[in-house]
Design a protein around this motif. Structure first.
Motif, PDB file in Angstrom:
ATOM      1  N   GLU A 197      40.593 -12.983  46.654  1.00  0.00           N
ATOM      2  CA  GLU A 197      40.664 -13.575  47.991  1.00  0.00           C
ATOM      3  C   GLU A 197      41.106 -15.013  47.835  1.00  0.00           C
ATOM      4  O   GLU A 197      40.747 -15.678  46.866  1.00  0.00           O
ATOM      5  CB  GLU A 197      39.331 -13.454  48.736  1.00  0.00           C
ATOM      6  CG  GLU A 197      38.185 -14.168  48.113  1.00  0.00           C
ATOM      7  CD  GLU A 197      36.878 -13.959  48.875  1.00  0.00           C
ATOM      8  OE1 GLU A 197      36.840 -13.103  49.786  1.00  0.00           O
ATOM      9  OE2 GLU A 197      35.909 -14.645  48.534  1.00  0.00           O
ATOM     10  N   GLY A 198      41.898 -15.472  48.792  1.00  0.00           N
ATOM     11  CA  GLY A 198      42.438 -16.822  48.692  1.00  0.00           C
ATOM     12  C   GLY A 198      43.695 -16.915  49.522  1.00  0.00           C
ATOM     13  O   GLY A 198      43.936 -16.076  50.394  1.00  0.00           O
ATOM     14  N   PRO A 199      44.528 -17.909  49.237  1.00  0.00           N
ATOM     15  CA  PRO A 199      45.756 -18.050  50.028  1.00  0.00           C
ATOM     16  C   PRO A 199      46.635 -16.810  49.867  1.00  0.00           C
ATOM     17  O   PRO A 199      46.753 -16.279  48.760  1.00  0.00           O
ATOM     18  CB  PRO A 199      46.449 -19.272  49.423  1.00  0.00           C
ATOM     19  CG  PRO A 199      45.687 -19.627  48.193  1.00  0.00           C
ATOM     20  CD  PRO A 199      44.379 -18.918  48.188  1.00  0.00           C
ATOM     21  N   PRO A 200      47.225 -16.312  50.956  1.00  0.00           N
ATOM     22  CA  PRO A 200      48.044 -15.100  50.836  1.00  0.00           C
ATOM     23  C   PRO A 200      49.313 -15.362  50.033  1.00  0.00           C
ATOM     24  O   PRO A 200      49.844 -16.475  50.062  1.00  0.00           O
ATOM     25  CB  PRO A 200      48.390 -14.744  52.285  1.00  0.00           C
ATOM     26  CG  PRO A 200      48.166 -15.989  53.055  1.00  0.00           C
ATOM     27  CD  PRO A 200      47.166 -16.823  52.321  1.00  0.00           C
ATOM     28  N   PRO A 201      49.800 -14.349  49.330  1.00  0.00           N
ATOM     29  CA  PRO A 201      51.063 -14.530  48.603  1.00  0.00           C
ATOM     30  C   PRO A 201      52.227 -14.638  49.584  1.00  0.00           C
ATOM     31  O   PRO A 201      52.119 -14.167  50.729  1.00  0.00           O
ATOM     32  CB  PRO A 201      51.170 -13.255  47.768  1.00  0.00           C
ATOM     33  CG  PRO A 201      50.325 -12.247  48.461  1.00  0.00           C
ATOM     34  CD  PRO A 201      49.246 -13.002  49.189  1.00  0.00           C
ATOM     35  N   ALA A 202      53.339 -15.230  49.143  1.00  0.00           N
ATOM     36  CA  ALA A 202      54.523 -15.352  49.999  1.00  0.00           C
ATOM     37  C   ALA A 202      54.905 -13.977  50.518  1.00  0.00           C
ATOM     38  O   ALA A 202      54.818 -12.984  49.795  1.00  0.00           O
ATOM     39  CB  ALA A 202      55.668 -15.956  49.202  1.00  0.00           C
ATOM     40  N   GLY A 203      55.303 -13.926  51.779  1.00  0.00           N
ATOM     41  CA  GLY A 203      55.784 -12.669  52.346  1.00  0.00           C
ATOM     42  C   GLY A 203      54.687 -11.811  52.936  1.00  0.00           C
ATOM     43  O   GLY A 203      54.973 -10.800  53.576  1.00  0.00           O
ATOM     44  N   GLY A 225      42.053  -9.063  54.173  1.00  0.00           N
ATOM     45  CA  GLY A 225      42.680 -10.288  53.668  1.00  0.00           C
ATOM     46  C   GLY A 225      42.711 -10.380  52.151  1.00  0.00           C
ATOM     47  O   GLY A 225      42.985 -11.447  51.589  1.00  0.00           O
ATOM     48  N   LEU A 226      42.424  -9.283  51.458  1.00  0.00           N
ATOM     49  CA  LEU A 226      42.452  -9.308  49.990  1.00  0.00           C
ATOM     50  C   LEU A 226      43.866  -9.061  49.480  1.00  0.00           C
ATOM     51  O   LEU A 226      44.694  -8.471  50.181  1.00  0.00           O
ATOM     52  CB  LEU A 226      41.523  -8.237  49.425  1.00  0.00           C
ATOM     53  CG  LEU A 226      40.042  -8.402  49.759  1.00  0.00           C
ATOM     54  CD1 LEU A 226      39.245  -7.221  49.246  1.00  0.00           C
ATOM     55  CD2 LEU A 226      39.506  -9.712  49.173  1.00  0.00           C
ATOM     56  N   THR A 227      44.101  -9.506  48.256  1.00  0.00           N
ATOM     57  CA  THR A 227      45.373  -9.204  47.588  1.00  0.00           C
ATOM     58  C   THR A 227      45.057  -8.579  46.242  1.00  0.00           C
ATOM     59  O   THR A 227      44.183  -9.076  45.522  1.00  0.00           O
ATOM     60  CB  THR A 227      46.192 -10.486  47.363  1.00  0.00           C
ATOM     61  OG1 THR A 227      46.473 -11.072  48.637  1.00  0.00           O
ATOM     62  CG2 THR A 227      47.512 -10.186  46.662  1.00  0.00           C
ATOM     63  N   MET A 228      45.745  -7.481  45.939  1.00  0.00           N
ATOM     64  CA  MET A 228      45.615  -6.950  44.582  1.00  0.00           C
ATOM     65  C   MET A 228      46.751  -7.524  43.753  1.00  0.00           C
ATOM     66  O   MET A 228      47.921  -7.361  44.092  1.00  0.00           O
ATOM     67  CB  MET A 228      45.678  -5.429  44.557  1.00  0.00           C
ATOM     68  CG  MET A 228      45.707  -4.917  43.124  1.00  0.00           C
ATOM     69  SD  MET A 228      45.602  -3.140  42.999  1.00  0.00           S
ATOM     70  CE  MET A 228      43.861  -2.929  42.710  1.00  0.00           C
ATOM     71  N   TYR A 229      46.386  -8.218  42.666  1.00  0.00           N
ATOM     72  CA  TYR A 229      47.383  -8.669  41.699  1.00  0.00           C
ATOM     73  C   TYR A 229      47.353  -7.716  40.515  1.00  0.00           C
ATOM     74  O   TYR A 229      46.269  -7.349  40.037  1.00  0.00           O
ATOM     75  CB  TYR A 229      47.091 -10.094  41.230  1.00  0.00           C
ATOM     76  CG  TYR A 229      47.362 -11.128  42.312  1.00  0.00           C
ATOM     77  CD1 TYR A 229      48.654 -11.318  42.800  1.00  0.00           C
ATOM     78  CD2 TYR A 229      46.335 -11.905  42.841  1.00  0.00           C
ATOM     79  CE1 TYR A 229      48.913 -12.251  43.790  1.00  0.00           C
ATOM     80  CE2 TYR A 229      46.576 -12.844  43.834  1.00  0.00           C
ATOM     81  CZ  TYR A 229      47.870 -13.009  44.309  1.00  0.00           C
ATOM     82  OH  TYR A 229      48.123 -13.924  45.294  1.00  0.00           O
ATOM     83  N   ALA A 264      44.811 -20.126  42.580  1.00  0.00           N
ATOM     84  CA  ALA A 264      44.114 -20.761  43.702  1.00  0.00           C
ATOM     85  C   ALA A 264      43.214 -19.748  44.409  1.00  0.00           C
ATOM     86  O   ALA A 264      42.653 -20.034  45.462  1.00  0.00           O
ATOM     87  CB  ALA A 264      45.131 -21.334  44.686  1.00  0.00           C
ATOM     88  N   SER A 265      43.111 -18.553  43.861  1.00  0.00           N
ATOM     89  CA  SER A 265      42.333 -17.486  44.505  1.00  0.00           C
ATOM     90  C   SER A 265      41.110 -17.164  43.660  1.00  0.00           C
ATOM     91  O   SER A 265      41.016 -17.555  42.497  1.00  0.00           O
ATOM     92  CB  SER A 265      43.192 -16.225  44.644  1.00  0.00           C
ATOM     93  OG  SER A 265      44.400 -16.515  45.310  1.00  0.00           O
ATOM     94  N   ARG A 266      40.183 -16.432  44.279  1.00  0.00           N
ATOM     95  CA  ARG A 266      38.943 -16.048  43.573  1.00  0.00           C
ATOM     96  C   ARG A 266      38.942 -14.544  43.384  1.00  0.00           C
ATOM     97  O   ARG A 266      39.179 -13.789  44.337  1.00  0.00           O
ATOM     98  CB  ARG A 266      37.746 -16.462  44.438  1.00  0.00           C
ATOM     99  CG  ARG A 266      36.402 -16.367  43.735  1.00  0.00           C
ATOM    100  CD  ARG A 266      35.313 -16.909  44.648  1.00  0.00           C
ATOM    101  NE  ARG A 266      35.044 -15.978  45.751  1.00  0.00           N
ATOM    102  CZ  ARG A 266      34.173 -14.977  45.690  1.00  0.00           C
ATOM    103  NH1 ARG A 266      33.496 -14.754  44.587  1.00  0.00           N
ATOM    104  NH2 ARG A 266      33.981 -14.186  46.741  1.00  0.00           N
ATOM    105  N   ARG A 267      38.699 -14.132  42.149  1.00  0.00           N
ATOM    106  CA  ARG A 267      38.673 -12.692  41.889  1.00  0.00           C
ATOM    107  C   ARG A 267      37.409 -12.084  42.489  1.00  0.00           C
ATOM    108  O   ARG A 267      36.324 -12.637  42.335  1.00  0.00           O
ATOM    109  CB  ARG A 267      38.715 -12.427  40.388  1.00  0.00           C
ATOM    110  CG  ARG A 267      38.957 -10.964  40.094  1.00  0.00           C
ATOM    111  CD  ARG A 267      39.001 -10.645  38.613  1.00  0.00           C
ATOM    112  NE  ARG A 267      39.537 -11.698  37.791  1.00  0.00           N
ATOM    113  CZ  ARG A 267      38.889 -12.233  36.766  1.00  0.00           C
ATOM    114  NH1 ARG A 267      37.703 -11.817  36.429  1.00  0.00           N
ATOM    115  NH2 ARG A 267      39.447 -13.200  36.058  1.00  0.00           N
ATOM    116  N   VAL A 268      37.580 -10.984  43.209  1.00  0.00           N
ATOM    117  CA  VAL A 268      36.402 -10.278  43.739  1.00  0.00           C
ATOM    118  C   VAL A 268      36.410  -8.880  43.125  1.00  0.00           C
ATOM    119  O   VAL A 268      37.345  -8.136  43.303  1.00  0.00           O
ATOM    120  CB  VAL A 268      36.395 -10.216  45.287  1.00  0.00           C
ATOM    121  CG1 VAL A 268      36.126 -11.584  45.869  1.00  0.00           C
ATOM    122  CG2 VAL A 268      37.687  -9.681  45.861  1.00  0.00           C
TER     123      VAL A 268
END
Ligand SMILES: Cc1cc2nc3c(=O)[nH]c(=O)nc-3n(C[C@H](O)[C@H](O)[C@H](O)COP(=O)(O)OP(=O)(O)OC[C@H]3O[C@@H](n4cnc5c(N)ncnc54)[C@H](O)[C@@H]3O)c2cc1C
Length: 431
Positions: A197-203, A225-229, A264-268
């Protein structure tokens, strides 16, 4: 078989595996008025697949619509996304094809229980949780007539059915027992991924794929609002990931060009890894038996096709076998039709996905296409139709080759006449 007992009257179909493929097949077959046993080894109705970036390609959106699931998934937070592609010639970015519906992305922790509940609520489906398929029941001619399942106390039951469906994933026990021919093809990459969770990736909400050739990375915005990297490096990078998966994932993703804001994000939640991603392609039918989803076709996950193919193959299977299970057609003909449709629709995709997963570099044709797509809108549209699996590779090539030539010739003419180029530098190609 001596310790097993017959549980009930024969079913029309017994489906092994209550995940995407199994729940889709069970739901559609039962909606036609047939009786289905849906067997799942996980006892937890809220169980879900742990390692998956759940980017459901737009080719399968029609199946979700037909199931009546799309609106509900959107209400549950599913993101509707397209794909941005980083290549060494630049980004291939939306807006892309107006005719291709946006893909769907929702965590499996929401998707899988939803699909299971949908199937369980369908009249005609008996959902049997916490029992594993262990053996196939065959008649004297070798035709499959059901499965033997085992509960957690060790008690065995026989489930008889006109059709047995293996939807039990890439390590399919049903496929193994049926001894259908299988091809195993190397995957030179492994995968590690986690939610942040954190700032969204571009796009955002679009997903981003980095074709680092041969390394790969991805950023998939999803629900809440989560992002999987995800990192999909070649096997020589495995030691650093085994030593410290979290640190290796952060470092890999933060080092890529135009890196997304992972630091800049925090792993959840945990970092999940999948080391053996061998492509497994099986013959999808045998007498009295069919395979759907990963049980039939488990491919390199980078191109995000597994969930979509699971939904689609299950739909094609249900469409093919319903008339036969209603006694209006021989089952063998229906299974044949299913196998031909799957091969016809997916065969060329399988070929292209499998050859790239072996670790080779992009070939000349792929370089031309990616390069042209960074500069020309027409090629972007064509590439999206292909990547979302809405058109087959040969169909794509028929239109992409003239388009690529036109793009490169246009660039040459513009550079000779001194006028500015459409975008990035044209690539040098040796065709
Ligand atoms: C790293 C990674 C990332 C991925 N990312 C994507 C992506 O972004 N997009 C995409 O489309 N795909 C992706 N995939 C692929 C996707 O996860 C699979 O293709 C998809 O889950 C296949 O669905 P399925 O229903 O066929 O099988 P599964 O989801 O694997 O389900 C099989 C079910 O069968 C049950 N089962 C197994 N054996 C038995 C038994 N003997 N008896 C009873 N039940 C049994 C299991 O418990 C499970 O519930 C990814 C895969 C990996 C590894």
């Amino acid at each position: 078989m001596s310790q097993s007992e017959s549980r009930s009257e024969p079913y029309d179909a017994v489906v092994v595996g209550a995940s995407l493929a199994g729940c889709t097949a069970a739901t559609l077959i039962a909606r036609a008025g047939l009786r289905v046993a849906l067997v799942e080894k996980n006892p937890d109705p809220a169980g879900f697949k742990r390692i998956c970036s759940h980017f459901i390609q737009s080719s399968a959106v029609g199946t979700l619509q037909r199931l009546g699931a799309l609106r509900d998934l959107e209400r549950m937070g599913a993101r509707r996304s397209r794909t941005r592609l980083w290549t060494r010639w630049g980004w291939v970015v939306p807006p892309l094809s107006p005719t291709v519906p946006a893909s769907v992305n929702i965590r499996r922790s929401r998707l899988d229980p939803f699909m299971r509940e949908m199937a369980a609520q369908t009249p005609g489906v008996d959902l049997i949780l916490g029992e594993s398929a262990e053996e196939l029941v065959r008649d004297g001619g070798g035709t499959v007539r059901g499965v033997v399942i085992r509960d957690r106390s060790g008690k065995r039951h026989e489930l008889r059915a006109s059709l047995t469906i293996g939807a039990d994933g890439r390590d399919s026990r049903v496929a193994e027992l049926s001894q259908v021919p299988a091809r195993r093809l190397t995957n030179a990459r492994f995968a590690y991924a986690a939610y942040y969770e954190g700032p969204p990736p571009a796009g955002d909400p679009d997903g981003s794929l980095w074709v680092l050739d041969p390394q790969m990375a991805a950023a998939f915005p999803t629900d809440e609002g989560l992002t999987m990297y995800a990192a999909m490096p070649t096997h020589d990078r495995l030691p650093e990931f085994k030593r410290d998966p979290g640190r290796a994932l952060d470092s890999f993703v933060s080092d890529i060009p135009d890196a997304p804001p992972i630091l800049a994000s925090r792993r959840v939640g945990p970092v999940q890894g999948k080391i053996d991603m061998t492509n497994v392609v099986r013959r999808s039918t045998a007498p009295g038996l069919a395979l759907a989803g990963d049980a039939a076709l488990a491919l390199d996950p980078f191109w995000g096709v597994g969930c979509g193919f699971a939904l689609q193959t299950a739909e094609w299977l249900a469409d093919a076998v319903v008339p036969a299970l209603q006694g209006r057609q021989p089952l063998a003909d229906a299974l044949d039709a299913y196998r031909k449709r799957s091969v016809g629709r997916l065969g060329q995709h399988v070929q292209s996905i499998v050859t790239y997963s072996g670790g080779r570099r992009l070939n000349a044709g792929e370089r031309v296409v990616f390069s042209a797509a960074t500069r020309g809108e027409r090629m972007r549209v064509l590439l999206e139709e292909l990547g979302t699996r809405n058109v087959a590779p040969l169909h794509f090539l028929g239109r992409a080759v003239p388009c690529a030539i036109a793009t490169h010739v246009g660039d040459r003419l513009r550079s000779r006449s001194g006028s500015p180029k459409a975008g990035h530098e044209p690539m040098e190609v040796a065709l």
